[in-house]
Every structure is written in structure tokens, then in C-alpha cells.
Design a protein around this motif. Structure first.
Motif, PDB file in Angstrom:
ATOM      1  N   GLU A   2      -1.657   1.591  -2.699  1.00 57.72           N
ATOM      2  CA  GLU A   2      -0.832   2.401  -2.064  1.00 57.72           C
ATOM      3  C   GLU A   2      -0.656   1.899  -0.749  1.00 57.72           C
ATOM      4  O   GLU A   2      -1.675   1.465  -0.048  1.00 57.72           O
ATOM      5  N   ILE A   3       0.615   1.371  -0.169  1.00 58.84           N
ATOM      6  CA  ILE A   3       0.947   0.634   0.993  1.00 58.84           C
ATOM      7  C   ILE A   3       1.473   1.756   2.149  1.00 58.84           C
ATOM      8  O   ILE A   3       2.684   2.344   1.681  1.00 58.84           O
ATOM      9  N   LYS A  43       5.208   6.448   0.841  1.00 59.21           N
ATOM     10  CA  LYS A  43       4.379   5.485   0.653  1.00 59.21           C
ATOM     11  C   LYS A  43       4.864   4.376  -0.407  1.00 59.21           C
ATOM     12  O   LYS A  43       5.368   5.173  -1.355  1.00 59.21           O
ATOM     13  N   LEU A  44       4.378   3.330  -0.440  1.00 63.23           N
ATOM     14  CA  LEU A  44       4.784   2.209  -1.504  1.00 63.23           C
ATOM     15  C   LEU A  44       3.691   2.153  -2.504  1.00 63.23           C
ATOM     16  O   LEU A  44       2.538   1.774  -2.085  1.00 63.23           O
ATOM     17  N   ARG A  45       3.820   2.588  -3.728  1.00 64.53           N
ATOM     18  CA  ARG A  45       2.551   2.586  -4.791  1.00 64.53           C
ATOM     19  C   ARG A  45       3.031   1.278  -5.637  1.00 64.53           C
ATOM     20  O   ARG A  45       4.115   1.210  -6.295  1.00 64.53           O
ATOM     21  N   ARG A  55       3.308   8.533 -10.771  1.00 66.80           N
ATOM     22  CA  ARG A  55       2.574   8.289  -9.463  1.00 66.80           C
ATOM     23  C   ARG A  55       3.196   7.481  -8.489  1.00 66.80           C
ATOM     24  O   ARG A  55       3.091   7.935  -7.244  1.00 66.80           O
ATOM     25  N   ARG A  56       3.911   6.649  -8.638  1.00 65.70           N
ATOM     26  CA  ARG A  56       4.867   5.857  -7.863  1.00 65.70           C
ATOM     27  C   ARG A  56       6.038   6.917  -6.994  1.00 65.70           C
ATOM     28  O   ARG A  56       6.063   6.727  -5.964  1.00 65.70           O
ATOM     29  N   ALA A  57       6.520   7.506  -7.955  1.00 69.89           N
ATOM     30  CA  ALA A  57       7.583   8.471  -7.432  1.00 69.89           C
ATOM     31  C   ALA A  57       7.091   9.697  -6.492  1.00 69.89           C
ATOM     32  O   ALA A  57       7.416   9.983  -5.445  1.00 69.89           O
ATOM     33  N   GLU A  58       5.831  10.032  -6.799  1.00 73.46           N
ATOM     34  CA  GLU A  58       5.191  10.891  -5.911  1.00 73.46           C
ATOM     35  C   GLU A  58       4.856  10.212  -4.822  1.00 73.46           C
ATOM     36  O   GLU A  58       4.924  11.079  -3.677  1.00 73.46           O
ATOM     37  N   ALA A  59       4.054   9.077  -4.597  1.00 75.35           N
ATOM     38  CA  ALA A  59       4.023   8.452  -3.506  1.00 75.35           C
ATOM     39  C   ALA A  59       5.118   8.361  -2.637  1.00 75.35           C
ATOM     40  O   ALA A  59       5.004   8.367  -1.368  1.00 75.35           O
ATOM     41  N   LYS A  60       6.020   7.946  -3.159  1.00 76.89           N
ATOM     42  CA  LYS A  60       7.454   7.580  -2.568  1.00 76.89           C
ATOM     43  C   LYS A  60       7.956   8.805  -1.713  1.00 76.89           C
ATOM     44  O   LYS A  60       8.355   8.752  -0.652  1.00 76.89           O
ATOM     45  N   LYS A  61       7.854  10.003  -2.266  1.00 77.27           N
ATOM     46  CA  LYS A  61       8.086  11.174  -1.616  1.00 77.27           C
ATOM     47  C   LYS A  61       7.228  11.361  -0.418  1.00 77.27           C
ATOM     48  O   LYS A  61       7.484  12.016   0.507  1.00 77.27           O
TER      49      LYS A  61
END
Ligand code: MCN
Length: 792
Positions: free
Chosen positions: A649-650, A455-457, A446-452
Motif C-alpha cells: 500500500e503506497i 491509498k494506492l494498493r 482491497r484495492r478499492a477499499e484502499a482507494k477510498k
């Protein structure tokens, strides 16, 4: 006490019976009460944080239309509002307890301090007249900062409190801690600010004083969580009214979160003034006034150090805290940073040596006291930030570090080095369940997906314990409480078998009218709708200690169980007579008395009727009637614990943090009503998210003005700040109360703030941010990202 499968019994999600009157606008709150001839009070409050009152000229105001009376500090001839706790410093000296008169005599000590009481035929007339009072002040320097209050050169709030110090207290074994630190493999250090919060109950405070000249009786209607304690403090210490001449009624109350536990000077003022003007006097706070007169919460500044061995086992903990008391000592204020906070420093961990120092300081701010969690959120936040930092510094996985140091399931009862003995818990299971429900294992995807998405998760965890069910009288008495903290319960079984329950606890959102009815209907086998719960009126209920510290079920509910035991014992003897059997052969189950081994039975209702028809049983042996009272004094606190996991998520461009997911798994012992429990956890978690991301009482350092005195500046969490919260329980029974129940009212606010901030820091770690203070507002997060970026 077993869950019976009864659809309205223990363990059933019964809808709250009190909600019908609340949702249809038929609740009776203090401001709804209109006494005949009632006059209205307005309080003129100080615009300055610190000033001498040189002169008060009320002449013009007194001549204004509709003015009934104006009183100032010179007119007030009774006592000050006392503190309910005594704390001694390390050197054995008692805390400094300054006087707190309901109207200031010669000096104001915070913005909002009470200068004059204006009573009018209408509120508008009272307010107009207050504006016409001419007060000449000589302004003095003010101190508002917790960290700086005891520093040389700080303005002095009270002459007797040198360096603004109220007390300088300690707990634990300093020598053992020093020795453990000397052999530590690694030491993690952290500075923590637990910011000041405004409680913001939905219903602002209100009070009506009434005096009956014919009988000499006073009545106070007030927004209180504990009417008997108010009666005791106000009657005995402030106004010196004998208790039998003073009735305190706390009708429907729209939330308190701790802020309505305390005895406030407005309560004393309206009661005192009612006798002076010979009319009922009503005061209702507005929201702006609440920000400068309701006791506020938290406001601790701490430094903590954790010593670890080479395997990551905690060897010792050392904590030094400064706690802001505000300008006056509120009812429970001294015990919040001490006995409600430092005694929890073991947390869920086996740390063998702990030493804590707490310095309480006076400042020119509103008094600080208990706010949902009171001391336990502060400790949990400190511990869980510290453990998280230790994990990062040692390279040990943060979940594993916690597991390594958990108190094992078979170690209960567990004696901590800081006074408390935990009775039960299973921290490994609550952690495992929470990790699974939060899909901890799937987070990196989920972090990797947010990065795309730019966003910072981040994900954060907190494993906590708290002590509630306040409180064993012997323990708190020895620690400085000026009253016992038992609870009373009365059960009145009417001739037709319906039941009125009288409890000394007070429900102001917790749903006692439902859960206590479930408990009683299930135990006595009477229909749920035949049970009415009465609370909040000192003329109706035996002496009770009220609601706070998540005590109502564990302590108040246990008092009801004790009273029901007495009811059942008496009813068994009547049933034995009816069935011509020996009482020893009679058993009571599911609302029926039966003779063991026979088909003889009588229902509870028939026994109730018989109790009121004494010629049907041997009157020489039993008194008529079926009504019993019991007082229950707990043997120990209850120790709810659990694991909260937050995912955020930031947006790095705006600094806005969105809580994406929240999982709470709590251990609260036997549950009476799962739906109410879930609501309690939801509410607490929302307040925890509010503290972590949004809320802050900010004072201007120079002028001492409150900068966040309205909802334009004090940010409350709203629906779109909060995700759907996943709540589950994994319960181990409390071993020392008859219900096996632990408290739930505060767990949400205790476990959640560190979970949120640990998640925020986890999200910000990749961009180099290592620390942030609460509330992690967008501007703060954005600035932290910018400065970390420019430092690279
Ligand atoms: N309950 C249950 N099973 C359990 C524990 C509790 O069914 N194992 C139920 C109780 O019967 C009760 C409710 O849950 O109906 C909360 O119980 P408890 O934990 O005993 O807490 P109290 O009733 O003593 O309430 C005090 C607690 C505190 S300290 C604050 S602060 C707080 C809170 O409750 N303030 C509140 N919840 C609040 N909820 C509302 N709506 N408003 C407030 O001001």
C-alpha cells in the motif's frame, strides 16, 4: 528417508539447541577469544577512491606509546589473495586477474583499500598511531559506475584490463535466438538495474593470527563460513604455509549471508604479522570499516528482450549484463554473474532459445561477490520484471502468461537451453497454493477499499527457480572452479552410544547443530540429546568446503547419510555376531538390529559398546571402533522453486510503501525442521524487501566516496517495515540426493524482490508510473508519481 513421527526426528520443529548459548551470552565469537600476549591490529585505509601512494612516513607513529609494529606494502613479502574461479571470454582469452596484495604497494584503488597495518598493545593505541602516519597521495580520477566503466574516457583501474574489462563472456545459442526473434509476434524489452548491497551480518568480521615458534604452527581464528577453503587459499597461495602447519578455526559466527565465504586479506595479514611480532595479533572490524572492506553484493546492469508468439508463448530470450567486480577480484566474484546467474535464465519457463552476454568490469569500489542468492536474485528479478511487462504489453493476464509458459510437471528431468538440467518441480501447484493463500481473487476489493482511504494498493507475483546445493565438482570444475565442491561428514559413535558428528559445513545462523542432530539421531535411533555436531575447526574435521549456496543439508547432510550407511553396515555385522545370525538376515530399524522373522534383537547402544570391546566379536574380520567418514559429491544442483506474492500500500502524498501482506510458497524437497525452514524463508524475504524498498550502496560518481557508509544512510529493514510473512511449502523430492532435500537458505531473498517491485508498479499503474528502480524509496516513488502526473 521417511518422516518417522519422532518428536525430535526428521520433520519435527525441534527448537534450536545452539540458541541456549547464544541467548545467554555464552557463544564464543572470534572477538571473544583472547590469546595470551595478544596484540591489537588497526588497518589504515585509503580515504581516496583512486590515488598513487607517493610516500608513507611512519616515523612519528612508530614512536608513539604502545606501538608494537607498523607494516606497509613495502614490508609485505608474501603473495597476493587469489581468486577461486577462472572465466574465459567469448574469444577464449582468460579473465584479467589483477594482483591483490594485503597491503597496497604503490596505488590505492578504492576508499578503504589497505595502506598500513598498525599493531599496538591496545586497539586505541594502534588507532592513535595509525592517525599519526603521514601518507602523501597523488589523487587520480576514479570510476564507480557499472554502466560507464567500459566507456571511452573512463578512469582505468588496472593497466592490463583494457576498458576496465575483466572478461566478456557469453552463454547460449545466439543464432537460434536471433532466428526466433525474427519471427516473433511481440518483443518486450526492459532495462534492469540490480543495485549494490552491503551484506551487514550482525557480527562484523574479525581475525586473530597466532604463531607457535616451538612447533612452527600457525593458527587463524576467523569469522569464516568455510575454514578449509581459507586454509587452502591462504596456506598454498598467499603465505605459503604447508597445510599441516596451519589451523583455521571459525568459532561461533554471527551471520555471513555470503560475505564471510571469501578469503580476505586481513586474515592473511594478522597471520603473517603474528610470526613477525611473535605475538598473537587480533583485528576486529567495526561497522564503518565493514562498509568499506566487506565484499558487497549484486551491482548488475542489464538489458533483456523477450520474444513471444501470438499466443503468448515465449520463443526466445536475449540478455546483456554488465557486472561490477569492484577494484579486486574476490574469491567467487567471476562466477556470480555468469554460472550462478545466466544459467538460470530459463527460470520456470519453457523458453526454447536463450542467449546471454556478461561483461565484468573493474571500478574503484569495494570488491563485489556473492551475497545471499548470489546471481539467482539478479536473474529472478530480471525475468519476473520482464514477464510482468510482457503481460501488460500483450494484455494477457500476468498469472495466465506464467501458466502458459511453465515447464509442465511431467517434463522432468528438464534440460534448459542454458546448461542446467532441473530434476523436479511442480510450478503449477506452488502458484495455485500461493494465489489461494494470498487471496489473489479478493484483491480488487482491497484495492478499492484502499482507494477510498486515499491509498494506492498493488499486488505482485514472482515465480522462481534457483540452483543451489553447490555443487557437482565435475560440473563446476569444467566451468572454471579451482576446487571441487563436495562435502565431508564423519560420524563418531562413542562406546556408550552417544555420537559426535563432524561436518565440513559451517553453521552461522542456519541451525545445523539442531538439524544435523535430528538427521543423525533419527537415522541411528539414538536420543537427540546424545548427538553433538562439531564444525569450523580444520584440526578436527576432514577437508570440508563450508557453507554457502544453500548446500549444507543437500551436500553436507548427504555426506552424513553416506557415513551413517557405513556405520550401519559395520554395526550390522557386529549385531549379526551378537545374535548369532547371518548379516544378510539382520535388519536395522528405529535404533534396533533384529533378525528377520525372529524376535531376536539388540539395540544400537549395545552394538556400539561391543564395537569397542573387540574380544566380543571376530577381530580378524572387523576393526575395533565405530567411526566412519564419507565424502559426498552431488550429481547435480538442487532446484528449489516457488511462488512469492506481495501486496503493498503506497501513500501517494509521501511515497512511503508499506508491505501489507507477503506469501511465500516454496518447494524445498524433504524438510528436516519446518520451524528452521520457516525462519530461513522469513530472513530471506526480509532481505528481499530490504533490497526492493530500502537498501543501496551509493557511491559519489566524481570522488568515488561511499555515500552510504553507516546506518544513517544505508537503510536496513526494521520490524515495522515487514508484515507477518505467510510461509508454506509444497515439496517435490530432489531425485539425486539420498535425503530428497533441496536448499532453503536463499529462496526468500531470491523470490521476493520482484514480487515487491511488481506490487509497487501494480499500485502505481493507475497514476501512470510504468517503471521504477530498486530501492523504491519514498522519495523515488513520490517523484515518479509527480512526474507521471505532470506528463499527463
Ligand atoms: N533445512 C531443512 N530442510 C530443507 C532444507 C534445509 O530443514 N529441505 C535446514 C537445514 O538443515 C539448515 C537450514 O535449513 O539447518 C538451511 O539449510 P540449507 O538450505 O542447506 O542452507 P545452508 O545451511 O547451506 O546455509 C546457507 C544459506 C545461505 S547460502 C545464506 S547466504 C544464508 C542462509 O543460509 N546465510 C544466513 N541463511 C542464513 N541464516 C542466518 N541466520 N545467517 C546467515 O548468514
Amino acid at each position: 528417508m521417511a518422516d518417522t513421527g519422532n518428536p525430535t526426528g526428521i520433520g519435527a520443529s525441534v527448537k534450536r539447541k545452539e540458541d541456549f548459548r547464544f541467548l545467554t551470552g555464552q557463544g564464543t565469537y572470534t572477538d571473544d577469544i583472547k590469546r595470551p600476549g595478544q596484540a591489537y591490529a588497526y588497518i589504515l585505509r585509503s580515504p581516496h577512491a583512486h590515488a598513487e601512494i607517493v610516500k608513507i612516513d611512519t616515523a612519528r607513529a612508530k614512536a608513539m606509546p604502545g606501538v608494537v609494529a607498523i607494516f606497509t606494502g613495502a614490508d609485505y613479502d608474501k603473495g597476493g589473495v587469489p581468486c577461486g574461479w577462472q572465466i574465459h571470454s567469448k574469444d577464449g582469452s582468460p579473465m584479467v586477474e589483477p594482483p591483490h596484495f594485503p597491503l597496497c604497494k604503490d596505488r590505492v584503488r578504492h576508499v578503504g583499500d589497505q595502506v598500513a597495518l598498525v599493531i599496538g598493545e591496545s586497539l586505541a593505541q594502534a588507532r592513535d598511531a595509525a592517525e599519526a602516519i603521514a601518507v602523501t597521495y597523488k589523487e587520480l580520477p576514479a570510476i564507480v559506475s557499472t554502466a560507464d566503466a567500459d566507456k571511452p574516457g573512463a578512469a582505468q583501474v588496472w593497466p592490463d584490463a583494457k576498458n576496465n574489462t575483466c572478461f566478456d563472456w557469453h552463454l547460449g545459442d545466439k543464432a537460434a535466438v536471433d532466428a526466433a526473434f525474427a519471427k516473433a509476434h511481440h518483443v518486450t524489452k526492459i532495462d534492469i538495474v540490480n543495485q549494490r548491497l552491503a551484506p551487514n551480518a550482525m557480527e562484523p568480521r574479525a581475525a586473530i593470527g597466532d604463531y607457535d615458534r616451538a612447533t612452527g604452527e600457525y593458527t587463524l581464528y576467523t569469522t569464516s563460513q568455510n575454514p578449509h577453503v581459507i586454509r587452502l587459499l591462504m596456506g598454498a597461495f598467499v603465505l605459503q604455509i604447508p597445510e599441516h602447519k596451519l589451523r583455521v578455526v571459525a568459532p561461533d559466527v554471527g551471520g555471513g549471508f555470503g560475505s564471510k565465504i571469501f578469503h580476505y586479506s586481513e586474515e592473511a595479514l594478522v597471520t603473517w604479522a603474528a610470526a613477525k611480532v611473535r605475538r598473537p595479533v587480533k583485528w576486529t572490524s567495526d561497522r564503518s570499516e565493514a562498509f568499506i572492506s566487506d565484499a558487497q553484493g549484486r551491482d548488475h546492469v542489464s538489458h533483456a528482450e523477450l520474444a513471444l508468439d501470438k499466443d503468448g508463448k515465449f520463443l526466445a530470450l536475449r540478455v546483456s549484463t554488465k557486472a561490477n567486480m569492484g577494484a579486486y577480484l574476490s574469491t567467487f566474484a567471476p562466477c556470480v554473474p555468469t554460472y550462478l546467474s545466466a544459467t538460470l535464465l530459463a527460470g520456470v519457463y519453457t523458453t526454447p532459445a536463450i542467449y546471454a552476454e556478461v561483461k565484468a568490469v573493474f571500478t574503484n569500489t569495494v570488491a563485489v561477490d556473492a551475497y545471499r542468492g548470489a546471481g539467482r536474485p539478479e536473474t529472478t528479478y530480471l525475468l519476473e520484471r520482464l514477464v510482468e511487462k510482457a503481460a501488460r504489453e500483450t494484455g494477457i493476464d500476468r498469472v495466465e502468461l506464467r501458466r502458459k509458459n511453465f515447464i509442465p510437471k511431467d517434463a522432468f528431468p528438464y534440460q534448459t537451453p542454458v546448461a542446467l538440467q532441473y530434476d523436479s518441480g511442480d510450478y503449477f501447484s506452488t502458484l495455485d497454493i500461493a494465489l489461494k493463500r494470498a487471496d489473489w481473487a479478493g484483491f480488487e476489493a482491497r484495492r478499492a477499499e484502499a482507494k477510498k482511504r486515499g491509498k494506492l494498493r498493488g499486488i505482485g507475483i514472482s515465480t522462481y527457480i534457483e540452483a543451489c546445493g553447490i555443487a557437482p565438482s565435475a560440473v563446476v570444475g569444467s566451468l572454471g572452479a579451482r576446487a571441487g565442491l563436495y562435502e565431508c561428514g564423519s560420524i563418531r559413535v562413542h562406546p556408550t552410544g552417544s555420537v559426535t558428528v563432524f561436518t565440513g559445513t559451517h553453521s552461522h545462523g542456519q541451525g545445523h547443530e539442531t538439524t544435523f542432530a535430528q538427521l543423525v539421531s533419527d537415522t541411528l535411533g539414538v536420543p537427540f540429546d546424545s548427538v553433538e555436531v562439531s564444525h569450523g575447526d580444520t584440526n578436527k574435521i576432514p577437508f570440508g568446503m563450508g557453507t554457502y549456496g544453500s548446500r549444507s543439508l543437500a551436500v553436507g547432510g548427504s555426506a552424513l547419510v553416506k557415513a551413517m550407511d557405513k556405520i550401519i553396515a559395520k554395526a550390522t555385522r557386529i549385531a549379526a555376531h551378537l545374535m548369532e545370525a547371518s548379516a544378510a538376515d539382520v535388519e536395522f530399524k528405529n535404533g534396533e538390529f533384529s533378525v528377520k522373522g525372529t524376535d531376536k534383537k539388540v539395540p544400537f547402544g549395545q552394538v556400539a559398546l561391543t564395537a569397542y570391546v573387540p574380544h566380543n566379536y571376530p577381530i580378524t574380520e572387523l576393526e575395533p571402533g565405530l567411526e566412519e567418514t564419507a565424502f559426498y559429491d552431488p550429481l547435480n544442483f538442487t532446484y528449489p522453486g516457488g511462488c512469492h506474492i506481495c501486496e503493498v500500500e503506497i501513500d501517494p502524498d509521501t511515497g512511503v510503501t508499506q508491505v501489507a501482506k507477503f506469501t511465500a510458497v516454496d518447494d524445498i524437497g524433504r524438510v528436516i525442521n519446518p520451524m528452521i525452514v520457516e525462519g530461513q524463508v522469513h530472513g530471506g524475504v526480509v532481505q528481499g524487501i530490504g533490497q526492493a524498498l530500502l537498501e543501496n550502496c551509493a557511491y559519489d560518481n566524481e570522488s568515488g566516496q561511499l555515500l552510504t557508509g553507516s546506518y544513517m544512510d544505508y537503510t536496513m529493514p526494521r520490524a515495522d517495515d515487514v508484515p507477518s510473512i505467510d510461509v508454506a511449502t509444497h515439496n517435490t523430492m530432489c531425485t539425486h540426493n539420498p535425503l530428497g532435500s533441496k536448499g532453503v537458505g536463499e529462496v526468500g531473498a531470491i523470490g521476493s524482490p520482484p514480487a515487491v517491485i511488481n506490487a509497487v508498479l501494480d499500485a502505481l499503474l493507475p497514476v501512470g508510473v510504468k517503471d521504477i528502480t530498486m530501492p523504491a524509496t519514498p522519495v523515488k516513488v513520490w517523484q515518479a508519481i509527480q512526474s507521471a502526473g505532470s506528463a499527463k
